[in-house]
Design a protein around this motif. Sequence first.
Motif, PDB file in Angstrom:
ATOM      1  N   LEU A  62       7.010   5.076   7.652  1.00 44.51           N
ATOM      2  CA  LEU A  62       7.778   4.154   8.479  1.00 44.51           C
ATOM      3  C   LEU A  62       6.936   2.971   8.947  1.00 44.51           C
ATOM      4  CD1 LEU A  62       9.789   6.712  10.663  1.00 44.51           C
ATOM      5  CD2 LEU A  62      10.580   5.465   8.643  1.00 44.51           C
ATOM      6  N   THR A  63       5.644   3.177   9.122  1.00 46.10           N
ATOM      7  CA  THR A  63       4.771   2.099   9.594  1.00 46.10           C
ATOM      8  C   THR A  63       4.124   1.319   8.452  1.00 46.10           C
ATOM      9  OG1 THR A  63       2.924   3.672   9.774  1.00 46.10           O
ATOM     10  CG2 THR A  63       4.264   3.306  11.749  1.00 46.10           C
ATOM     11  N   TYR A  64       4.479   1.620   7.219  1.00 51.48           N
ATOM     12  CA  TYR A  64       3.878   0.920   6.080  1.00 51.48           C
ATOM     13  C   TYR A  64       4.102  -0.599   6.127  1.00 51.48           C
ATOM     14  CZ  TYR A  64       2.787  -0.527   1.331  1.00 51.48           C
ATOM     15  OH  TYR A  64       2.266  -1.180   0.238  1.00 51.48           O
ATOM     16  N   PRO A  65       5.280  -1.095   6.545  1.00 56.69           N
ATOM     17  CA  PRO A  65       5.447  -2.558   6.601  1.00 56.69           C
ATOM     18  C   PRO A  65       4.405  -3.261   7.461  1.00 56.69           C
ATOM     19  CG  PRO A  65       7.583  -1.486   6.745  1.00 56.69           C
ATOM     20  CD  PRO A  65       6.556  -0.396   6.804  1.00 56.69           C
ATOM     21  N   PHE A  66       3.947  -2.638   8.547  1.00 52.85           N
ATOM     22  CA  PHE A  66       2.892  -3.251   9.349  1.00 52.85           C
ATOM     23  C   PHE A  66       1.611  -3.412   8.527  1.00 52.85           C
ATOM     24  CE2 PHE A  66       5.633  -1.313  12.589  1.00 52.85           C
ATOM     25  CZ  PHE A  66       5.775  -2.365  13.473  1.00 52.85           C
ATOM     26  N   LEU A  67       1.282  -2.383   7.739  1.00 51.29           N
ATOM     27  CA  LEU A  67       0.102  -2.441   6.882  1.00 51.29           C
ATOM     28  C   LEU A  67       0.229  -3.541   5.846  1.00 51.29           C
ATOM     29  CD1 LEU A  67      -2.523  -1.150   5.644  1.00 51.29           C
ATOM     30  CD2 LEU A  67      -0.992   0.305   4.322  1.00 51.29           C
ATOM     31  N   LEU A  68       1.401  -3.636   5.211  1.00 56.65           N
ATOM     32  CA  LEU A  68       1.630  -4.653   4.185  1.00 56.65           C
ATOM     33  C   LEU A  68       1.519  -6.057   4.758  1.00 56.65           C
ATOM     34  CD1 LEU A  68       2.530  -5.550   1.360  1.00 56.65           C
ATOM     35  CD2 LEU A  68       4.903  -5.207   2.103  1.00 56.65           C
ATOM     36  N   VAL A  69       2.169  -6.294   5.886  1.00 54.24           N
ATOM     37  CA  VAL A  69       2.138  -7.625   6.501  1.00 54.24           C
ATOM     38  C   VAL A  69       0.717  -7.991   6.932  1.00 54.24           C
ATOM     39  CG1 VAL A  69       2.939  -8.987   8.466  1.00 54.24           C
ATOM     40  CG2 VAL A  69       4.545  -7.531   7.226  1.00 54.24           C
ATOM     41  N   GLY A  70      -0.005  -7.043   7.501  1.00 59.16           N
ATOM     42  CA  GLY A  70      -1.376  -7.319   7.920  1.00 59.16           C
ATOM     43  C   GLY A  70      -2.274  -7.692   6.751  1.00 59.16           C
ATOM     44  N   ASP A  71      -2.129  -6.997   5.620  1.00 60.25           N
ATOM     45  CA  ASP A  71      -2.960  -7.301   4.452  1.00 60.25           C
ATOM     46  C   ASP A  71      -2.592  -8.651   3.833  1.00 60.25           C
ATOM     47  OD1 ASP A  71      -4.314  -4.960   4.787  1.00 60.25           O
ATOM     48  OD2 ASP A  71      -3.178  -3.840   3.283  1.00 60.25           O
ATOM     49  N   LEU A  72      -1.297  -8.961   3.805  1.00 58.02           N
ATOM     50  CA  LEU A  72      -0.883 -10.253   3.250  1.00 58.02           C
ATOM     51  C   LEU A  72      -1.359 -11.403   4.119  1.00 58.02           C
ATOM     52  CD1 LEU A  72       2.753  -9.557   1.969  1.00 58.02           C
ATOM     53  CD2 LEU A  72       0.620  -9.617   0.681  1.00 58.02           C
ATOM     54  N   MET A  73      -1.339 -11.236   5.434  1.00 55.32           N
ATOM     55  CA  MET A  73      -1.808 -12.296   6.322  1.00 55.32           C
ATOM     56  C   MET A  73      -3.320 -12.494   6.204  1.00 55.32           C
ATOM     57  SD  MET A  73       0.771 -13.662   7.717  1.00 55.32           S
ATOM     58  CE  MET A  73      -0.152 -14.703   8.853  1.00 55.32           C
ATOM     59  N   ALA A  74      -4.050 -11.425   5.855  1.00 49.61           N
ATOM     60  CA  ALA A  74      -5.505 -11.534   5.723  1.00 49.61           C
ATOM     61  C   ALA A  74      -5.919 -12.430   4.567  1.00 49.61           C
ATOM     62  CB  ALA A  74      -6.121 -10.144   5.553  1.00 49.61           C
ATOM     63  N   VAL A  75      -5.044 -12.556   3.549  1.00 53.16           N
ATOM     64  CA  VAL A  75      -5.391 -13.356   2.376  1.00 53.16           C
ATOM     65  C   VAL A  75      -4.526 -14.605   2.253  1.00 53.16           C
ATOM     66  CG1 VAL A  75      -6.182 -11.306   1.150  1.00 53.16           C
ATOM     67  CG2 VAL A  75      -3.827 -12.060   0.859  1.00 53.16           C
ATOM     68  N   ASN A  76      -3.602 -14.805   3.181  1.00 49.80           N
ATOM     69  CA  ASN A  76      -2.680 -15.929   3.073  1.00 49.80           C
ATOM     70  C   ASN A  76      -3.365 -17.246   3.435  1.00 49.80           C
ATOM     71  OD1 ASN A  76      -0.184 -17.595   4.631  1.00 49.80           O
ATOM     72  ND2 ASN A  76       0.306 -16.642   2.670  1.00 49.80           N
ATOM     73  N   ASN A  77      -3.149 -18.248   2.584  1.00 56.16           N
ATOM     74  CA  ASN A  77      -3.631 -19.621   2.835  1.00 56.16           C
ATOM     75  C   ASN A  77      -5.134 -19.667   3.137  1.00 56.16           C
ATOM     76  OD1 ASN A  77      -3.286 -22.402   3.058  1.00 56.16           O
ATOM     77  ND2 ASN A  77      -2.867 -22.313   5.264  1.00 56.16           N
ATOM     78  N   CYS A  78      -5.908 -18.918   2.349  1.00 58.96           N
ATOM     79  CA  CYS A  78      -7.361 -18.914   2.527  1.00 58.96           C
ATOM     80  C   CYS A  78      -8.082 -19.617   1.381  1.00 58.96           C
ATOM     81  CB  CYS A  78      -7.865 -17.474   2.655  1.00 58.96           C
ATOM     82  SG  CYS A  78      -7.634 -16.467   1.166  1.00 58.96           S
ATOM     83  N   GLY A  79      -7.321 -20.331   0.549  1.00 58.13           N
ATOM     84  CA  GLY A  79      -7.915 -21.037  -0.566  1.00 58.13           C
ATOM     85  C   GLY A  79      -7.926 -20.247  -1.858  1.00 58.13           C
ATOM     86  N   LEU A  80      -7.386 -19.053  -1.855  1.00 58.28           N
ATOM     87  CA  LEU A  80      -7.311 -18.227  -3.055  1.00 58.28           C
ATOM     88  C   LEU A  80      -5.899 -18.269  -3.627  1.00 58.28           C
ATOM     89  CD1 LEU A  80      -9.357 -15.099  -1.899  1.00 58.28           C
ATOM     90  CD2 LEU A  80     -10.165 -17.079  -3.199  1.00 58.28           C
ATOM     91  N   GLN A  81      -5.790 -18.139  -4.940  1.00 62.25           N
ATOM     92  CA  GLN A  81      -4.501 -18.236  -5.606  1.00 62.25           C
ATOM     93  C   GLN A  81      -3.535 -17.158  -5.138  1.00 62.25           C
ATOM     94  OE1 GLN A  81      -4.826 -18.568  -9.863  1.00 62.25           O
ATOM     95  NE2 GLN A  81      -2.679 -18.020 -10.219  1.00 62.25           N
ATOM     96  N   ALA A  82      -4.042 -15.971  -4.817  1.00 58.11           N
ATOM     97  CA  ALA A  82      -3.176 -14.868  -4.405  1.00 58.11           C
ATOM     98  C   ALA A  82      -2.501 -15.132  -3.067  1.00 58.11           C
ATOM     99  CB  ALA A  82      -3.989 -13.578  -4.320  1.00 58.11           C
TER     100      ALA A  82
ATOM    101  N   PHE B 193       8.372  -2.677   1.514  1.00 63.66           N
ATOM    102  CA  PHE B 193       7.655  -1.482   1.073  1.00 63.66           C
ATOM    103  C   PHE B 193       6.992  -1.699  -0.290  1.00 63.66           C
ATOM    104  CE2 PHE B 193      10.605   0.036   4.222  1.00 63.66           C
ATOM    105  CZ  PHE B 193       9.885   0.989   4.912  1.00 63.66           C
ATOM    106  N   ARG B 194       6.710  -2.946  -0.609  1.00 64.27           N
ATOM    107  CA  ARG B 194       6.067  -3.273  -1.875  1.00 64.27           C
ATOM    108  C   ARG B 194       4.657  -2.676  -1.914  1.00 64.27           C
ATOM    109  NH1 ARG B 194       5.904  -9.454  -3.050  1.00 64.27           N
ATOM    110  NH2 ARG B 194       4.239  -9.414  -1.492  1.00 64.27           N
ATOM    111  N   GLY B 195       4.366  -1.916  -2.946  1.00 62.88           N
ATOM    112  CA  GLY B 195       3.065  -1.285  -3.092  1.00 62.88           C
ATOM    113  C   GLY B 195       2.965   0.091  -2.473  1.00 62.88           C
ATOM    114  N   SER B 196       4.044   0.588  -1.863  1.00 68.51           N
ATOM    115  CA  SER B 196       3.989   1.915  -1.244  1.00 68.51           C
ATOM    116  C   SER B 196       3.970   3.030  -2.265  1.00 68.51           C
ATOM    117  CB  SER B 196       5.180   2.103  -0.300  1.00 68.51           C
ATOM    118  OG  SER B 196       6.408   1.980  -1.004  1.00 68.51           O
ATOM    119  N   SER B 197       4.444   2.753  -3.487  1.00 67.08           N
ATOM    120  CA  SER B 197       4.419   3.734  -4.567  1.00 67.08           C
ATOM    121  C   SER B 197       3.547   3.204  -5.700  1.00 67.08           C
ATOM    122  CB  SER B 197       5.839   4.005  -5.082  1.00 67.08           C
ATOM    123  OG  SER B 197       5.816   4.885  -6.182  1.00 67.08           O
ATOM    124  N   LEU B 198       2.697   4.064  -6.225  1.00 65.62           N
ATOM    125  CA  LEU B 198       1.789   3.652  -7.297  1.00 65.62           C
ATOM    126  C   LEU B 198       2.046   4.377  -8.615  1.00 65.62           C
ATOM    127  CD1 LEU B 198      -1.607   3.459  -5.368  1.00 65.62           C
ATOM    128  CD2 LEU B 198      -0.049   1.594  -5.947  1.00 65.62           C
TER     129      LEU B 198
END
Length: 389
Positions: free
Chosen positions: A324-344, A370-375
């Motif tokens: 249930l808390t996975y969206p917080f993890l996903l959003v936090g990781d995306l914000m860590a790499v967002n608009n930092c000069g990298l293509q991703a 929930f993108r990436g919650s299943s591998l």
Amino acid sequence: MGASDPEVAPWARGGAAGMAGAGAGAGARGGAAAGVEARARDPPPAHRAHPRHPRPAAQPSARRMDGASGGLGSGDNAPTTEALFVALGAGVTALSHPLLYVKLLIQVGHEPMPPTIGTNVLGRKVLYLPSFFTYAKYIVQVDGKIGLFRGLSPRLMSNALSTVTRGSMKKVFPPDEIEHVANKDDMKTSLKKVVKETSYEMMMQCVSRMLAHPLHVISMRCMVQFVGREAKYSGVLSSIGKIFKEEGLLGFFVGLIPHLLGDVVFLWGCNLLAHFINAYLVDDSVSDTPGGLGNDQNPGSQFSQALAIRSYTKFVMGIAVSMLTYPFLLVGDLMAVNNCGLQAGLPPYSPVFKSWIHCWKYLSVQGQLFRGSSLLFRRVSSGSCFALE
């Protein structure tokens, strides 16, 4: 477990944690525990000393002299035990890093291989994206086996800093003695103790998360460089200088708020759910004896099944709440790499988000929270650019 852990979550975290979570887990995340009081046993008879060779008086234990309980990590063994935990955590982190690496690339939307056609349980044709093993083989083909460990160094440092921080906080703010509950009535009246212990765990988790988050940001950015084949973040010290120069001090804490919220929701949700289930749904009258009741020879047998159920309740609740808390993890990781000069972190992989709430709303509209919650079994979503011909 997810792409962020001081988890192991992880999820790791738990506690995570846990798991933690992973403790990381677990793990790192604790709560109230139920148990029964052990019956006192008579001490064994003392050996008779030889009349001509009297036995020397027993020397006081060094562990008892310093006021410790004699358990693991007390007295002079505390530094050794802490180093052991750091070493074990580093080993687990290194072994699980390829899993987290692939998960992060999926989270940012990098899909270098086309989907394959398969069938679901109803026999209908569906599109499946590459699983973890196929994705990992692709990374090996591009970067070699060592490529699976891109970004490992800052992640090891982040987890070690988190472990040392938690250990230091336990010394400065030692927790109260944990009183084991003995029956169902005690379980119902122990909510205050659960709240107190969860608050203590929340304090330690939040402090360790804030101190280790800058290294977590560096680790995330080192890994997503695989998408655009960049080499902007190559080392910890050079990465610290670049982030400070381009984004200032706040650049080290992007994505921190959703991670903290996820940790808090996980701790309270897991501990409170486990407490209420153990207190009101687990029946102490159930036993493993044929008649369903204890006997004089084994009076504690009527609690054995209840204790077994309670021992697994928190583990199951940890898995459920982490989903249930996975969206917080996903959003936090995306914000860590967002608009930092990298293509991703730039279009077309991702729009430039104004805040983590903007990121959350965008993913929610796209149906990608929930993108990436299943591998393993990754079906193509309805909003994907892939089409079934």
